[in-house]
Design an enzyme around this catalytic site. Structure first.
Site, PDB file in Angstrom:
ATOM      1  N   GLY A 295       0.824  -1.207   0.000  1.00  0.00           N
ATOM      2  CA  GLY A 295       0.000   0.000   0.000  1.00  0.00           C
ATOM      3  C   GLY A 295       0.856   1.253   0.000  1.00  0.00           C
ATOM      4  N   GLY A 296       0.555   2.139   0.971  1.00  0.00           N
ATOM      5  CA  GLY A 296       1.270   3.414   1.055  1.00  0.00           C
ATOM      6  C   GLY A 296       2.770   3.252   1.237  1.00  0.00           C
TER       7      GLY A 296
ATOM      8  N   GLY B 238      19.389   8.972 -34.599  1.00  0.00           N
ATOM      9  CA  GLY B 238      18.896   9.655 -33.399  1.00  0.00           C
ATOM     10  C   GLY B 238      19.644   9.218 -32.158  1.00  0.00           C
ATOM     11  CB  ALA B 239      20.903   5.949 -31.061  1.00  0.00           C
TER      12      ALA B 239
HETATM   13  C1  HXC Z   1      -2.642  -2.437  11.074  1.00  0.00           C
HETATM   14  C2  HXC Z   1      -1.513  -4.319  10.485  1.00  0.00           C
HETATM   15  C3  HXC Z   1      -1.431  -3.884   9.148  1.00  0.00           C
HETATM   16  C4  HXC Z   1      -2.015  -2.600   8.824  1.00  0.00           C
HETATM   17  C5  HXC Z   1      -0.443  -5.778   9.279  1.00  0.00           C
HETATM   18  N1  HXC Z   1      -0.899  -5.505  10.517  1.00  0.00           N
HETATM   19  N2  HXC Z   1      -0.762  -4.806   8.428  1.00  0.00           N
HETATM   20  N3  HXC Z   1      -2.119  -3.610  11.433  1.00  0.00           N
HETATM   21  N4  HXC Z   1      -2.609  -1.923   9.833  1.00  0.00           N
HETATM   22  N5  HXC Z   1      -1.966  -2.096   7.599  1.00  0.00           N
HETATM   23  C6  HXC Z   1      -0.757  -6.316  11.718  1.00  0.00           C
HETATM   24  C7  HXC Z   1      -1.572  -7.608  11.684  1.00  0.00           C
HETATM   25  O1  HXC Z   1      -2.881  -7.360  12.143  1.00  0.00           O
HETATM   26  C8  HXC Z   1      -0.799  -8.490  12.652  1.00  0.00           C
HETATM   27  O2  HXC Z   1      -1.124  -8.107  13.967  1.00  0.00           O
HETATM   28  C9  HXC Z   1       0.634  -8.060  12.408  1.00  0.00           C
HETATM   29  O3  HXC Z   1       0.569  -6.783  11.791  1.00  0.00           O
HETATM   30  C10 HXC Z   1       1.371  -8.998  11.491  1.00  0.00           C
HETATM   31  O4  HXC Z   1       0.583  -9.181  10.329  1.00  0.00           O
HETATM   32  P1  HXC Z   1       0.344 -10.615   9.665  1.00  0.00           P
HETATM   33  O5  HXC Z   1      -0.742 -10.439   8.679  1.00  0.00           O
HETATM   34  O6  HXC Z   1       0.176 -11.632  10.739  1.00  0.00           O
HETATM   35  O7  HXC Z   1       1.747 -10.858   8.969  1.00  0.00           O
HETATM   36  P2  HXC Z   1       2.054 -11.573   7.594  1.00  0.00           P
HETATM   37  O8  HXC Z   1       1.315 -12.838   7.481  1.00  0.00           O
HETATM   38  O9  HXC Z   1       3.544 -11.609   7.501  1.00  0.00           O
HETATM   39  O10 HXC Z   1       1.470 -10.601   6.450  1.00  0.00           O
HETATM   40  C11 HXC Z   1       2.026  -9.297   6.266  1.00  0.00           C
HETATM   41  C12 HXC Z   1       1.155  -8.469   5.291  1.00  0.00           C
HETATM   42  C13 HXC Z   1      -0.306  -8.495   5.786  1.00  0.00           C
HETATM   43  C14 HXC Z   1       1.238  -9.059   3.889  1.00  0.00           C
HETATM   44  C15 HXC Z   1       1.730  -7.079   5.251  1.00  0.00           C
HETATM   45  O11 HXC Z   1      -0.329  -8.161   7.179  1.00  0.00           O
HETATM   46  C16 HXC Z   1      -1.170  -7.542   5.053  1.00  0.00           C
HETATM   47  O12 HXC Z   1      -1.645  -7.860   3.948  1.00  0.00           O
HETATM   48  N6  HXC Z   1      -1.441  -6.388   5.655  1.00  0.00           N
HETATM   49  C17 HXC Z   1      -2.287  -5.370   5.032  1.00  0.00           C
HETATM   50  C18 HXC Z   1      -1.589  -4.780   3.848  1.00  0.00           C
HETATM   51  C19 HXC Z   1      -2.357  -3.691   3.181  1.00  0.00           C
HETATM   52  O13 HXC Z   1      -3.363  -3.942   2.476  1.00  0.00           O
HETATM   53  N7  HXC Z   1      -1.971  -2.466   3.442  1.00  0.00           N
HETATM   54  C20 HXC Z   1      -2.561  -1.363   2.788  1.00  0.00           C
HETATM   55  C21 HXC Z   1      -3.115  -0.479   3.781  1.00  0.00           C
HETATM   56  S1  HXC Z   1      -3.863   0.844   2.849  1.00  0.00           S
HETATM   57  P3  HXC Z   1      -1.092  -9.158  15.174  1.00  0.00           P
HETATM   58  O14 HXC Z   1      -1.602  -8.354  16.318  1.00  0.00           O
HETATM   59  O15 HXC Z   1      -1.996 -10.260  14.756  1.00  0.00           O
HETATM   60  O16 HXC Z   1       0.319  -9.571  15.310  1.00  0.00           O
HETATM   61  C22 HXC Z   1      -2.626   1.899   2.461  1.00  0.00           C
HETATM   62  C23 HXC Z   1      -3.093   3.059   1.637  1.00  0.00           C
HETATM   63  C24 HXC Z   1      -2.134   4.183   1.597  1.00  0.00           C
HETATM   64  O17 HXC Z   1      -1.511   1.736   2.814  1.00  0.00           O
HETATM   65  C25 HXC Z   1      -2.058   4.703   0.194  1.00  0.00           C
HETATM   66  C26 HXC Z   1      -1.151   5.880   0.102  1.00  0.00           C
HETATM   67  C27 HXC Z   1      -0.726   6.153  -1.342  1.00  0.00           C
END
Ligand code: HXC
Length: 515
Positions: free
Chosen positions: A170-171, A405-406
């Site tokens: 994501g971000g 051109g190159a």
């Molecule tokens: C809050 C988060 C989080 C998030 C992970 N965690 N991502 N908490 N916000 N974005 C937390 C989980 O709940 C978990 O907490 C711990 O981190 C570890 O995550 P897991 O999923 O257990 O780890 P893993 O299996 O290694 O997977 C990692 C991951 C997955 C692939 C990054 O967590 C994931 O898909 N996260 C979301 C990614 C995403 O979609 N982000 C986009 C956000 S929107 P616990 O307490 O269980 O340990 C964004 C928009 C901004 O960013 C745009 C700006 C241009």
């Protein structure tokens, strides 16, 4: 008199809690995933005992619990030294909420960026993050916005380096994309705007994190990653190496090395690298390694757009940037990817006072429907724009082909190249002999008793009379035809003269590079 003991008691208690951040489980969770912890990474990156942490006790917004793991809000920030020079660093801690970016986490990173920009030191981000912290909603998005603004303000002022050591989702991907160089570690690092689950949901396509945005993909297909390594230690040591070539900011010049024994090996047989048959490929890196200081060439984006080679090196202990056509890939043609890769590298060098050496052997732009439809016109123009705009010392050596051109693009003298040299093997013309003869002598060849023999003799004539460096030399488009063996010395002298190059300041706001 006031008793200060109570204050010191509080200080010591805090210290105690602080150390509880790093219990055995903290290390084991990351190690089990084949990753290091944020603090271990900082330890490898920086000179021994140089790290000073700031904002270690910052707590997540509205946090009411008593978990020492929350201290610092999932990111370790501070400053230290690399090769005795100051740097700012932040390292996201996947152990706390997946390294996700909450408000305080974002403010800490912004503070580090501010310090880097105001003091003129590089900023290095070690990324291991699930992106915007979902619970904090819009505030975490605004946190990213602040970081992106700082990235843009710092661009061209201080080197910014992103090191992806886990997820960057994501971000988390856009700050790295705004920085100068991205490092990734194989197998454990991946970057994508939307992950495999979203891809499945929206497009019903099955993929994995590795296939979607792993280090191999980004270093070969997308070109997002500039450097990849097999493990975290080598990745972080790679950052240290890169910084040894860079100035700390755009006011300084790159560090001058004091290495002895810099003469490259194999200089005496440099002229043997180019094959007699000008349609045969060779590896331009063999030429680079015989020109620059021994062992100093550090290639950037090695696996991407391989028809052009870019990288940093030292020449007589001074840092230079190199852009070289690579005949062993696509005959060294310029395509969309190689134009983009080289343009960005040229702009980086220009921003940080790194003189540019161009080694040219290019038959032209890559033809084809795919390239034309994907806008080779606009992308090729990026490289033209970048070279023309760059005000650092710029020298081209034409090794072999410089067609059409190159030829113009690759820092030709009317495009602002300070010196254009050519080897005796140079073929400088509007197009290659085969193409030229086909156009110029079509009727004559068709009418001949032996068209093939005539075609071959005309090609030979064209090579002798047109596709050589001497016409360009007579007209002043080439400053000197030089022998391969003398090239290193010629370059050292020419770059030395150009050290005083005067840069005219423009009153315009900025140009409009074709994006
Ligand atoms: C809050 C988060 C989080 C998030 C992970 N965690 N991502 N908490 N916000 N974005 C937390 C989980 O709940 C978990 O907490 C711990 O981190 C570890 O995550 P897991 O999923 O257990 O780890 P893993 O299996 O290694 O997977 C990692 C991951 C997955 C692939 C990054 O967590 C994931 O898909 N996260 C979301 C990614 C995403 O979609 N982000 C986009 C956000 S929107 P616990 O307490 O269980 O340990 C964004 C928009 C901004 O960013 C745009 C700006 C241009």
């Amino acid at each position: 008199m006031k008793d200060n003991r109570i204050h010191y008691k509080r200080f010591n208690e805090r210290d105690q809690r602080f150390n509880e951040r790093f219990d055995d489980a903290y290390f084991e969770r990351q190690h089990a995933k084949g990753k290091l912890t944020a603090i271990e990474r900082i330890d490898i990156l920086l000179d021994e005992d140089s790290f000073v942490e700031i904002d270690a006790f910052a707590l997540p917004l509205d946090y009411k619990g008593d978990n020492p793991k929350a201290l610092g809000d999932g990111v370790i920030c501070g400053y230290g030294k690399i090769n005795q020079r100051d740097v700012l660093v932040y390292a996201q801690d996947f152990n706390y909420q997946g390294g996700s970016l909450g408000t305080i986490h974002a403010e800490k990173i912004q503070k580090v960026q501010d310090l880097g920009l105001r003091m003129g030191h590089p900023v290095i981000g070690l990324i291991d993050s699930g992106g915007a912290r979902i619970q904090e909603g819009i505030a975490s998005l605004a946190g990213y916005a602040g970081i992106f603004m700082n990235n843009v303000k710092s661009s061209g002022v201080i080197p910014q380096i992103s090191v992806i050591l886990g997820p960057a989702a994501g971000g988390a991907v856009y700050s790295p994309a705004l920085t100068d160089f991205i490092f990734m570690t194989r197998k454990t690092a991946y970057m994508f705007v939307t992950g495999p689950n979203v891809v499945k949901e929206v497009l019903n396509e099955d993929t994995t994190s590795e296939k979607l945005g792993g280090a191999d993909v980004h270093s070969t297909k997308s070109g997002v990653a500039d450097f990849i390594y097999d493990d975290e230690e080598h990745t972080l040591l790679g950052v240290r190496k890169l910084l040894s070539y860079l100035p700390s900011n755009n006011v300084e010049h790159p560090p001058v090395a004091k290495n002895a024994n810099i003469l490259p090996d194999g200089m005496e047989n440099i002229s043997k690298i180019i094959p007699d048959d000008s349609n045969k490929p060779y590896d331009v890196i063999e030429i680079i390694n015989r020109l620059v200081d021994k062992g100093s060439f550090f290639e950037t984006a090695e696996g991407y757009a391989q028809s052009i080679v870019t990288g940093l090196a030292r020449l007589n202990n001074q840092v230079i940037g190199i852009v070289a056509n690579q005949p062993k890939h696509l005959a060294g043609t310029l395509d969309i990817d190689s134009s983009r890769k080289a343009a960005r590298f040229v702009r980086f060098c220009d921003a940080f006072h790194i003189p540019i050496l161009v080694l040219e052997d290019v038959p032209g732009f890559l033809p084809g429907i795919e390239q034309e439809h994907a806008a080779i016109i606009k992308h090729g123009a990026k490289l033209l724009f970048a070279f023309a705009e760059a005000s650092v010392p710029k020298i081209t050596v034409i090794l072999r082909k410089a067609y059409g051109g190159a030829y113009i693009v690759m820092n030709s003298n009317k495009m602002g190249g300070d010196f254009n040299f050519a080897w005796p093997t140079a073929e400088i013309a509007v197009m290659g002999p085969e193409g030229a003869v086909k156009i110029l002598n079509r009727r004559e060849i068709e009418a001949s008793d032996d068209p093939e023999a005539l075609r071959r003799s005309l090609i030979l004539k064209y090579k002798e009379e047109v596709a050589n460096p001497y016409i360009a030399d007579q007209k002043g488009y080439i400053d000197e035809v030089i022998l391969p063996e003398s090239t290193r010395e010629k370059l050292i002298k020419a770059f030395s003269l150009l050290e005083n190059k005067f840069e005219e300041k423009s009153s315009k706001k900025h140009g409009n590079i074709p994006l």
